[in-house]
Scaffold this motif. Sequence first.
Motif, PDB file in Angstrom:
ATOM      1  N   ARG A 210       0.831  -1.206   0.000  1.00  0.00           N
ATOM      2  CA  ARG A 210       0.000   0.000   0.000  1.00  0.00           C
ATOM      3  C   ARG A 210       0.869   1.261   0.000  1.00  0.00           C
ATOM      4  O   ARG A 210       0.557   2.250  -0.674  1.00  0.00           O
ATOM      5  N   SER A 211       1.959   1.226   0.756  1.00  0.00           N
ATOM      6  CA  SER A 211       2.837   2.393   0.849  1.00  0.00           C
ATOM      7  C   SER A 211       3.619   2.628  -0.443  1.00  0.00           C
ATOM      8  O   SER A 211       4.125   3.738  -0.665  1.00  0.00           O
ATOM      9  N   SER A 212       3.718   1.608  -1.268  1.00  0.00           N
ATOM     10  CA  SER A 212       4.478   1.760  -2.514  1.00  0.00           C
ATOM     11  C   SER A 212       3.745   2.624  -3.528  1.00  0.00           C
ATOM     12  O   SER A 212       4.304   2.947  -4.587  1.00  0.00           O
ATOM     13  N   ARG A 213       2.505   3.026  -3.223  1.00  0.00           N
ATOM     14  CA  ARG A 213       1.776   3.886  -4.163  1.00  0.00           C
ATOM     15  C   ARG A 213       2.495   5.209  -4.413  1.00  0.00           C
ATOM     16  O   ARG A 213       2.264   5.850  -5.445  1.00  0.00           O
ATOM     17  N   PHE A 214       3.352   5.631  -3.482  1.00  0.00           N
ATOM     18  CA  PHE A 214       4.040   6.903  -3.687  1.00  0.00           C
ATOM     19  C   PHE A 214       5.004   6.816  -4.874  1.00  0.00           C
ATOM     20  O   PHE A 214       5.421   7.845  -5.417  1.00  0.00           O
ATOM     21  N   VAL A 278       9.555  -0.847   1.953  1.00  0.00           N
ATOM     22  CA  VAL A 278       8.861  -0.615   0.690  1.00  0.00           C
ATOM     23  C   VAL A 278       9.802  -0.914  -0.484  1.00  0.00           C
ATOM     24  O   VAL A 278       9.422  -1.610  -1.441  1.00  0.00           O
ATOM     25  N   PHE A 279      11.033  -0.406  -0.424  1.00  0.00           N
ATOM     26  CA  PHE A 279      11.985  -0.650  -1.501  1.00  0.00           C
ATOM     27  C   PHE A 279      12.263  -2.145  -1.654  1.00  0.00           C
ATOM     28  O   PHE A 279      12.376  -2.659  -2.770  1.00  0.00           O
ATOM     29  N   GLN A 280      12.369  -2.834  -0.530  1.00  0.00           N
ATOM     30  CA  GLN A 280      12.612  -4.275  -0.575  1.00  0.00           C
ATOM     31  C   GLN A 280      11.444  -5.000  -1.244  1.00  0.00           C
ATOM     32  O   GLN A 280      11.641  -5.914  -2.055  1.00  0.00           O
TER      33      GLN A 280
END
Length: 312
Positions: A210-214, A278-280
Amino acid sequence: MTITIASQSLSQLPETVAEIYQRFPSLETEALKFVQTPLRIIDKPEGVLYVTQKEYAVLKNDDENLSVIGTDDATTCHMVVLVNRKESSVCVAHIDSTDDLDEELTTMVLDIMGQQHAESDFHLELSIVGGYRDEMHKSEMLTLDLLQFYNDLPVNFQLKSLCVNSVNTRTSNGINWPIIYGVAVDLQSDFTISPAKFNLNVRGPCLSLRSSRFLSSQCSLHRVYHTGEGIFRINPFSYQYHSQMVDWIHKSDDFILNNFSTSPAVEPEHFPQEMKQVFQFVVHNPFPLASVFKFNKSVKYVPSPQGQWLKL
């Protein structure tokens, strides 16, 4: 139709938040009380629905599995709470911008209005919390953009709380900090709004996804839950994968803060580690439409009474 504050119409929007407080001193008085309210720590997942940045959800007070809804980690972002008394429902959103989001913001209002929009005496209660006196004035611009948007909609809003900008700012070592980073709404206590902190273990399913939406190039605001459906839904989206992400995972916290935050000096202490997660996730899922949202299907969960999210 327009926003009303203590029965007075906000017919013309002031150009600064200070002017709003000057014109409606009761708003500032209530906001000053709110920032002094004891912080509520949400540390157990039972009955909790958490929305993160770029998300919103709608709950009715008769939801069998959920009793608290809220969000956290807002610095320049704003937390919007809409209450529909006639349908005993509440909407909480974590908004970072209004740019190109008129359709999504309007849909959010329609979702909380339900079947009541045809009644002439109908109104929604509106509360806006978050943002502080940041150096780039991003918070104030977002406050004014949100107020302008709601004021232009053909819906009656009662602005119950505006806890933003100077009222939500403290100064330490010459740096301005937000006072309130999160809010929780209690469904069983007449939709009482409290300053809140949500521990990482109560933030619901697939937080890294969900946080990867940025990382998506598309501006967005997603509904993740509605009591009427009873499903936590993460709709398909894509993001931009960068080969440097493998290196970013191993970078210093200062590097993460200075390159991926709008307010690096005042982020919560877990921000760098959360970003690295998130990057992972993205490194392992560079093409989410193939690995996560197979056949372009949403990822779905249902809540359990024990606070778990069960994948469908």
